[in-house]
Design a protein around this motif. Sequence first.
Motif, PDB file in Angstrom:
ATOM      1  N   LEU A  30       0.909  -1.101   0.168  1.00 56.76           N
ATOM      2  CA  LEU A  30       0.259   0.000  -0.121  1.00 56.76           C
ATOM      3  C   LEU A  30       0.833   1.101  -0.118  1.00 56.76           C
ATOM      4  O   LEU A  30       1.787   1.440   0.975  1.00 56.76           O
ATOM      5  CB  LEU A  30      -0.963   0.162   1.379  1.00 56.76           C
ATOM      6  N   ASP A  31       0.661   2.007  -0.891  1.00 55.00           N
ATOM      7  CA  ASP A  31       1.379   3.251  -1.031  1.00 55.00           C
ATOM      8  C   ASP A  31       0.591   4.631  -0.811  1.00 55.00           C
ATOM      9  O   ASP A  31      -0.559   4.567  -1.740  1.00 55.00           O
ATOM     10  CB  ASP A  31       2.096   3.272  -2.408  1.00 55.00           C
ATOM     11  N   ASN A  32       0.936   5.585  -0.035  1.00 54.35           N
ATOM     12  CA  ASN A  32       0.196   6.637   0.313  1.00 54.35           C
ATOM     13  C   ASN A  32      -1.437   6.381   1.137  1.00 54.35           C
ATOM     14  O   ASN A  32      -2.106   7.285   0.629  1.00 54.35           O
ATOM     15  CB  ASN A  32      -0.140   7.462  -0.995  1.00 54.35           C
ATOM     16  N   ILE A  33      -1.696   5.132   1.387  1.00 57.02           N
ATOM     17  CA  ILE A  33      -2.875   5.059   2.169  1.00 57.02           C
ATOM     18  C   ILE A  33      -2.472   3.946   3.314  1.00 57.02           C
ATOM     19  O   ILE A  33      -1.664   3.115   3.085  1.00 57.02           O
ATOM     20  CB  ILE A  33      -3.913   4.130   1.328  1.00 57.02           C
ATOM     21  N   ASN A  34      -3.482   3.516   4.315  1.00 58.67           N
ATOM     22  CA  ASN A  34      -3.477   2.717   5.221  1.00 58.67           C
ATOM     23  C   ASN A  34      -4.957   2.244   5.386  1.00 58.67           C
ATOM     24  O   ASN A  34      -5.951   3.068   4.877  1.00 58.67           O
ATOM     25  CB  ASN A  34      -2.581   2.752   6.562  1.00 58.67           C
TER      26      ASN A  34
END
Length: 462
Positions: free
Chosen positions: A64-68
Amino acid sequence: MKNRVVMMSTAALFLVILLTLPAVSFAYTFLDCGVCSSRKAAKEKAEKDKLTFGMETRLRYEYLDNINFSFYGDNPPAGAGTDGFLTGRVRAGIDYRPVERIHIALWGAYADAWDYDSDELFDNKRTSRYKEDPDLYLAYVEFENILDQDLNIKLGRQRLDYGDFRVLGLCDWVNTGPYLWDAVLVSKRFPNGFVDMFYGRTVYQDEHEFSLNRRHWYEGAGVYSHWQLPKGMPYIAFEPFYIMKWDDHENYNGGAGDLDDQYLGMRSYGRDLAGFDYDLLYARESGDMGGLDIDAYHFNVRVGYRFAMLPWSPRLSFGYTVSSGNDSGTADFEQYQTAFGVWGAAYGQEYNMFSFKNFEDYQLSLELKPLEPVKVELHYHDYKLHESGDSWRSLANDGTLGDDVGDVFELEVRYALSDTMSIGLQAGMFVPGDYAKDRTGFDDEATWILLDWDYRFDWKLL
């Protein structure tokens, strides 16, 4: 006050049952319908096997990139903005039939995550989307075809899955889904459908505490029914439902009051209609939450067409979804809160970006079958806030930033290696709209890639 609400709700519940029963006039046999054929096949197989051991397991790698799970951006208030980790889940147990019409199930479950950097998201909740120590998954006894009247009663820890999971269902997409029940379920079958009635409490998931040692979450009761048109007519089904949900724990809503919630609605769907298909759902939410009157709704419609004459048998579909949000100009609570359903069950990883409230979604999808065991899906979503002055996820709004949350592009591929094993890929991108950019101060895309392996089997012991 609560007793009056419950009595009125119970009366309404049985009124819905009485209104639903006339649908029995439809003529064709229930066991020929698609929903019930699968139940019949499972039952016939179970009757041959007195004792079976079953297991289902999944391993998934997520990047996940730029989110969780709760936030968008490269510097979220909690958890990691970019993370790669492995999750695993095992469910295993036995199904036993001491005599022909009694079915006993006892299953356990375990879930974990490795190299996960966002544990702090769940530190104060004691719940986790990814982890759970060994616990009960299923533990029930079912009495089937009582007095030869197609009447079943199931008591104990169980799943309640209906329709497309939006109203009642356990979310299998996440590693540890909500809404597992300790309940009693009474199911009456008719020649062309069924009526299911239930009462129970949902299991409160605590990552480190055994479920029998902790309190339950919500309390609920309801009726869900299914009816199909007579044999020889188009494949069209109707599923009216009425559900009650309440919580009178002292800590509900920060101690601001109890919850008495009600949902009335219907799902209808059709298949193989000269190449067309449709799915329609409307749910009206009413009741009381901490002294506020509830007035909310959820609506979803999807229409598709399969081009069977073309290579790869493409299916093109359009969908529209709205879950109401709070209008600051009214005193009612108008933000839709799902009954016991999971919007994420149908939307996969987008569950990270959006919750089941205050949104509109315009969806365009393309499904392909390049090979018999391979299924490919391409999705586009245009997301907006239903009420620009209401929250997006946990971010409060003042109504001045507009309603354009953003667009999502997603690819899903599933390859069935056998009847019991499959592998899958999901890759997606969220492109923020003006609202998301202004509200978070971050204007880069969020991306995700998931790879999973699923395996399940049944082993006859007796």
